[in-house]
Design an enzyme around this catalytic site. Sequence first.
Site, PDB file in Angstrom:
ATOM      1  N   CYS A 231      -1.653  13.708 -15.415  1.00  0.00           N
ATOM      2  CA  CYS A 231      -2.628  14.798 -15.479  1.00  0.00           C
ATOM      3  C   CYS A 231      -3.929  14.336 -14.825  1.00  0.00           C
ATOM      4  CB  CYS A 231      -2.861  15.178 -16.936  1.00  0.00           C
ATOM      5  SG  CYS A 231      -4.214  16.346 -17.117  1.00  0.00           S
TER       6      CYS A 231
ATOM      7  N   HIS B  99      -1.636   1.478  -4.080  1.00  0.00           N
ATOM      8  CA  HIS B  99      -2.044   2.875  -3.885  1.00  0.00           C
ATOM      9  C   HIS B  99      -1.179   3.851  -4.674  1.00  0.00           C
ATOM     10  CE1 HIS B  99      -4.169   1.746   0.165  1.00  0.00           C
ATOM     11  NE2 HIS B  99      -4.789   1.301  -0.906  1.00  0.00           N
TER      12      HIS B  99
ATOM     13  N   GLN C 296       0.847  -1.198   0.000  1.00  0.00           N
ATOM     14  CA  GLN C 296       0.000   0.000   0.000  1.00  0.00           C
ATOM     15  C   GLN C 296       0.883   1.248   0.000  1.00  0.00           C
ATOM     16  OE1 GLN C 296      -3.365  -0.632   3.123  1.00  0.00           O
ATOM     17  NE2 GLN C 296      -1.717  -2.031   3.638  1.00  0.00           N
ATOM     18  N   ASN C 297       2.187   1.030   0.123  1.00  0.00           N
ATOM     19  CA  ASN C 297       3.087   2.178   0.256  1.00  0.00           C
ATOM     20  C   ASN C 297       3.319   2.858  -1.084  1.00  0.00           C
ATOM     21  OD1 ASN C 297       3.192   1.376   2.850  1.00  0.00           O
ATOM     22  ND2 ASN C 297       5.252   0.490   2.762  1.00  0.00           N
ATOM     23  N   VAL C 298       3.421   4.187  -1.013  1.00  0.00           N
ATOM     24  CA  VAL C 298       3.667   4.943  -2.241  1.00  0.00           C
ATOM     25  C   VAL C 298       5.159   5.227  -2.414  1.00  0.00           C
ATOM     26  CG1 VAL C 298       1.341   5.922  -2.289  1.00  0.00           C
ATOM     27  CG2 VAL C 298       3.164   7.160  -1.080  1.00  0.00           C
TER      28      VAL C 298
ATOM     29  N   CYS D 289      -6.659  14.424 -18.114  1.00  0.00           N
ATOM     30  CA  CYS D 289      -6.602  13.491 -19.254  1.00  0.00           C
ATOM     31  C   CYS D 289      -5.754  12.254 -18.961  1.00  0.00           C
ATOM     32  CB  CYS D 289      -6.085  14.204 -20.506  1.00  0.00           C
ATOM     33  SG  CYS D 289      -4.307  14.550 -20.462  1.00  0.00           S
TER      34      CYS D 289
ATOM     35  N   CYS E 231      -3.202  18.890 -22.220  1.00  0.00           N
ATOM     36  CA  CYS E 231      -4.538  19.505 -22.141  1.00  0.00           C
ATOM     37  C   CYS E 231      -4.605  20.722 -21.215  1.00  0.00           C
ATOM     38  CB  CYS E 231      -5.573  18.466 -21.696  1.00  0.00           C
ATOM     39  SG  CYS E 231      -5.553  18.143 -19.917  1.00  0.00           S
TER      40      CYS E 231
ATOM     41  N   CYS F 141      -0.587  20.362 -17.472  1.00  0.00           N
ATOM     42  CA  CYS F 141      -0.405  19.254 -18.415  1.00  0.00           C
ATOM     43  C   CYS F 141      -0.011  19.784 -19.794  1.00  0.00           C
ATOM     44  CB  CYS F 141      -1.711  18.472 -18.506  1.00  0.00           C
ATOM     45  SG  CYS F 141      -1.723  17.204 -19.771  1.00  0.00           S
TER      46      CYS F 141
ATOM     47  N   ASN G 128       3.504  -6.923  13.414  1.00  0.00           N
ATOM     48  CA  ASN G 128       3.083  -5.562  13.780  1.00  0.00           C
ATOM     49  C   ASN G 128       3.253  -5.424  15.292  1.00  0.00           C
ATOM     50  OD1 ASN G 128       1.493  -3.162  14.287  1.00  0.00           O
ATOM     51  ND2 ASN G 128       0.451  -3.535  12.339  1.00  0.00           N
TER      52      ASN G 128
HETATM   53  C1  BV8 Z   1     -11.966   2.663  -3.240  1.00  0.00           C
HETATM   54  C2  BV8 Z   1      -3.255   8.091  -0.430  1.00  0.00           C
HETATM   55  C3  BV8 Z   1     -13.784   2.360  -4.772  1.00  0.00           C
HETATM   56  C4  BV8 Z   1      -1.891   8.089  -0.860  1.00  0.00           C
HETATM   57  C5  BV8 Z   1      -4.321   6.391   0.851  1.00  0.00           C
HETATM   58  C6  BV8 Z   1     -16.283   2.552   5.036  1.00  0.00           C
HETATM   59  C7  BV8 Z   1     -15.968   1.211   5.310  1.00  0.00           C
HETATM   60  C8  BV8 Z   1     -15.070   0.490   4.507  1.00  0.00           C
HETATM   61  C9  BV8 Z   1     -14.470   1.113   3.435  1.00  0.00           C
HETATM   62  C10 BV8 Z   1     -14.762   2.406   3.161  1.00  0.00           C
HETATM   63  C11 BV8 Z   1     -15.672   3.128   3.950  1.00  0.00           C
HETATM   64  N1  BV8 Z   1     -15.750   4.387   3.454  1.00  0.00           N
HETATM   65  C12 BV8 Z   1     -14.933   4.497   2.388  1.00  0.00           C
HETATM   66  C13 BV8 Z   1     -14.333   3.301   2.196  1.00  0.00           C
HETATM   67  C14 BV8 Z   1     -13.345   2.981   1.136  1.00  0.00           C
HETATM   68  C15 BV8 Z   1     -11.995   3.580   1.418  1.00  0.00           C
HETATM   69  C16 BV8 Z   1     -11.544   3.045   2.779  1.00  0.00           C
HETATM   70  O1  BV8 Z   1     -11.054   1.959   2.918  1.00  0.00           O
HETATM   71  N2  BV8 Z   1     -11.690   3.876   3.801  1.00  0.00           N
HETATM   72  C17 BV8 Z   1     -11.396   3.454   5.159  1.00  0.00           C
HETATM   73  C18 BV8 Z   1     -10.248   4.286   5.703  1.00  0.00           C
HETATM   74  C19 BV8 Z   1     -12.649   3.575   5.957  1.00  0.00           C
HETATM   75  N3  BV8 Z   1     -11.118   3.126   0.371  1.00  0.00           N
HETATM   76  C20 BV8 Z   1     -10.941   3.845  -0.732  1.00  0.00           C
HETATM   77  O2  BV8 Z   1     -11.461   4.941  -0.885  1.00  0.00           O
HETATM   78  C21 BV8 Z   1     -10.112   3.215  -1.821  1.00  0.00           C
HETATM   79  N4  BV8 Z   1     -10.793   3.273  -3.066  1.00  0.00           N
HETATM   80  O3  BV8 Z   1     -12.503   1.984  -2.399  1.00  0.00           O
HETATM   81  O4  BV8 Z   1     -12.490   2.871  -4.500  1.00  0.00           O
HETATM   82  C22 BV8 Z   1     -14.171   2.800  -6.153  1.00  0.00           C
HETATM   83  C23 BV8 Z   1     -14.458   1.842  -7.094  1.00  0.00           C
HETATM   84  C24 BV8 Z   1     -14.836   2.218  -8.386  1.00  0.00           C
HETATM   85  C25 BV8 Z   1     -14.911   3.574  -8.710  1.00  0.00           C
HETATM   86  C26 BV8 Z   1     -14.607   4.541  -7.759  1.00  0.00           C
HETATM   87  C27 BV8 Z   1     -14.226   4.144  -6.463  1.00  0.00           C
HETATM   88  C28 BV8 Z   1      -8.823   3.969  -2.013  1.00  0.00           C
HETATM   89  C29 BV8 Z   1      -7.910   3.769  -0.849  1.00  0.00           C
HETATM   90  C30 BV8 Z   1      -6.590   4.491  -1.068  1.00  0.00           C
HETATM   91  C31 BV8 Z   1      -6.366   5.453   0.007  1.00  0.00           C
HETATM   92  N5  BV8 Z   1      -5.078   6.107  -0.158  1.00  0.00           N
HETATM   93  N6  BV8 Z   1      -3.429   7.323   0.775  1.00  0.00           N
HETATM   94  C32 BV8 Z   1      -1.037   8.779   0.122  1.00  0.00           C
HETATM   95  O5  BV8 Z   1      -1.238   9.971   0.377  1.00  0.00           O
HETATM   96  O6  BV8 Z   1      -0.101   8.135   0.583  1.00  0.00           O
HETATM   97  S1  BV8 Z   1      -4.629   5.571   2.331  1.00  0.00           S
HETATM   98  C33 BV8 Z   1      -3.288   5.378   3.347  1.00  0.00           C
HETATM   99  O7  BV8 Z   1      -3.664   4.259   4.134  1.00  0.00           O
HETATM  100  C34 BV8 Z   1      -1.986   5.027   2.728  1.00  0.00           C
HETATM  101  O8  BV8 Z   1      -2.012   4.982   1.353  1.00  0.00           O
HETATM  102  C35 BV8 Z   1      -1.684   3.649   3.231  1.00  0.00           C
HETATM  103  O9  BV8 Z   1      -1.186   2.878   2.196  1.00  0.00           O
HETATM  104  C36 BV8 Z   1      -3.011   3.110   3.651  1.00  0.00           C
HETATM  105  C37 BV8 Z   1      -2.934   2.063   4.697  1.00  0.00           C
HETATM  106  O10 BV8 Z   1      -2.367   2.581   5.862  1.00  0.00           O
HETATM  107  P1  BV8 Z   1      -1.224   1.781   6.608  1.00  0.00           P
HETATM  108  O11 BV8 Z   1      -0.100   1.627   5.667  1.00  0.00           O
HETATM  109  O12 BV8 Z   1      -1.796   0.554   7.174  1.00  0.00           O
HETATM  110  O13 BV8 Z   1      -0.787   2.829   7.709  1.00  0.00           O
HETATM  111  P2  BV8 Z   1      -1.342   3.018   9.203  1.00  0.00           P
HETATM  112  O14 BV8 Z   1      -0.738   4.256   9.731  1.00  0.00           O
HETATM  113  O15 BV8 Z   1      -2.808   2.904   9.240  1.00  0.00           O
HETATM  114  O16 BV8 Z   1      -0.773   1.768   9.991  1.00  0.00           O
HETATM  115  C38 BV8 Z   1       0.617   1.572  10.172  1.00  0.00           C
HETATM  116  C39 BV8 Z   1       0.780   0.274  10.918  1.00  0.00           C
HETATM  117  O17 BV8 Z   1       2.155  -0.007  11.013  1.00  0.00           O
HETATM  118  C40 BV8 Z   1       0.231   0.321  12.336  1.00  0.00           C
HETATM  119  O18 BV8 Z   1      -0.594  -0.802  12.561  1.00  0.00           O
HETATM  120  C41 BV8 Z   1       1.493   0.255  13.225  1.00  0.00           C
HETATM  121  O19 BV8 Z   1       1.288  -0.443  14.449  1.00  0.00           O
HETATM  122  C42 BV8 Z   1       2.428  -0.488  12.319  1.00  0.00           C
HETATM  123  N7  BV8 Z   1       3.852  -0.229  12.570  1.00  0.00           N
HETATM  124  C43 BV8 Z   1       4.440   0.892  13.040  1.00  0.00           C
HETATM  125  N8  BV8 Z   1       5.781   0.721  13.114  1.00  0.00           N
HETATM  126  C44 BV8 Z   1       6.020  -0.531  12.679  1.00  0.00           C
HETATM  127  C45 BV8 Z   1       4.814  -1.143  12.329  1.00  0.00           C
HETATM  128  N9  BV8 Z   1       4.744  -2.403  11.874  1.00  0.00           N
HETATM  129  C46 BV8 Z   1       5.893  -3.088  11.754  1.00  0.00           C
HETATM  130  N10 BV8 Z   1       7.101  -2.568  12.055  1.00  0.00           N
HETATM  131  C47 BV8 Z   1       7.207  -1.299  12.517  1.00  0.00           C
HETATM  132  N11 BV8 Z   1       8.422  -0.790  12.819  1.00  0.00           N
HETATM  133 ZN    ZN Z   2      -3.985  16.496 -19.445  1.00  0.00          ZN
END
Ligand code: BV8
Ligand code: ZN
Length: 253
Positions: free
Chosen positions: A132, A124, A106-108, A135, A157, A154, A220
């Site tokens: 863009c 992600h 999930q990492n960018v 487009c 466009c 862009c 984790n």
């Molecule tokens: C979609 C952008 C459909 C990029 C990110 C209600 C219920 C269920 C789902 C939904 C809902 N309402 C909306 C939704 C859908 C939504 C969703 O899931 N929302 C949730 C939050 C409720 N999902 C979407 O919108 C997705 N798209 O569903 O599209 C669709 C279909 C057709 C047409 C149109 C639409 C899109 C999801 C993409 C979101 N983008 N970010 C950026 O800016 O980076 S989300 C963000 O969270 C990041 O991208 C990241 O990848 C993702 C997950 O987070 P984690 O990586 O898990 O990070 P977090 O901080 O949460 O946790 C870190 C963990 O590491 C912790 O547990 C910690 O203990 C642990 N840790 C810490 N240190 C260590 C460690 N582990 C090991 N070692 C260590 N040292």
């Molecule tokens: Zn464009």
Amino acid sequence: MSTNTASALSAAASLLRQARRIVCLTGSGVSAESGVATFRNVENGLWARFDPQRLATQEGFAANPGLVWQWYMHRLDAVEQAQPNPGHSALAELEHRLPVFTLVTQNVDDLHERSGSRHVLHLHGRINRFHCNVCGFDHDLRSSERRATAPPRCIACGGAVRPSVVWFGEPLPHRLLDKAWQASERCDLFLVVGTSGLVYPAAQLPLLAQQHGAPIIDINPEVTPLSEQAEIHLAGRSGALLPRLLELLGKET
Ligand code: BV8
Ligand code: ZN
């Protein structure tokens, strides 16, 4: 769910040894030890300090493109300065050692690639790619464009250029999600590393694998909804536990 005893580590190594098709899902926790911020940590996570609705949605970009642009470029600078940690290296090594190993992140950031992982499914998107918003045309940017206070325009466009990450409410890259989905249905072991398991559809993948009979190993320091489902939860940092797992795997094969 067993936790981080020597016997849990050895049970995890044994599952890895027997497995033929492994899928690994990583989240921001795997990059935490490289100094890249996670999202949901209540003290220093990105979403504790910044509002995802304003920064990681189409609506946020439309309302304040300059703010969103500068925030992502600031994060990109941090990623470029970060170095892969032993957790990334261990995962790269697992890809080389194990028969079929699909790495889904999930990492960018690009820390998996920089530590030697060859095939990474970036569900992600990637923060160092640009397209863009109107487009879809891909853009390579000069450093002056990256440093600008507003998104570049862009060349095809005139629309606003954006980082190629997936915002909330946007679909994931269809082909990559399909690949990850199929690999999860077919795998015989699912490894989850460093994710809170709260963002869908990514968090569905281990559950899908489990429905098809594959055990889950979760690494984790915290307990997450996925650790609760896992056969083995190794409670600790991925940068420490993954190299130990690799070492055990080597010893006992
Ligand atoms: C979609 C952008 C459909 C990029 C990110 C209600 C219920 C269920 C789902 C939904 C809902 N309402 C909306 C939704 C859908 C939504 C969703 O899931 N929302 C949730 C939050 C409720 N999902 C979407 O919108 C997705 N798209 O569903 O599209 C669709 C279909 C057709 C047409 C149109 C639409 C899109 C999801 C993409 C979101 N983008 N970010 C950026 O800016 O980076 S989300 C963000 O969270 C990041 O991208 C990241 O990848 C993702 C997950 O987070 P984690 O990586 O898990 O990070 P977090 O901080 O949460 O946790 C870190 C963990 O590491 C912790 O547990 C910690 O203990 C642990 N840790 C810490 N240190 C260590 C460690 N582990 C090991 N070692 C260590 N040292
Ligand atoms: Zn464009």
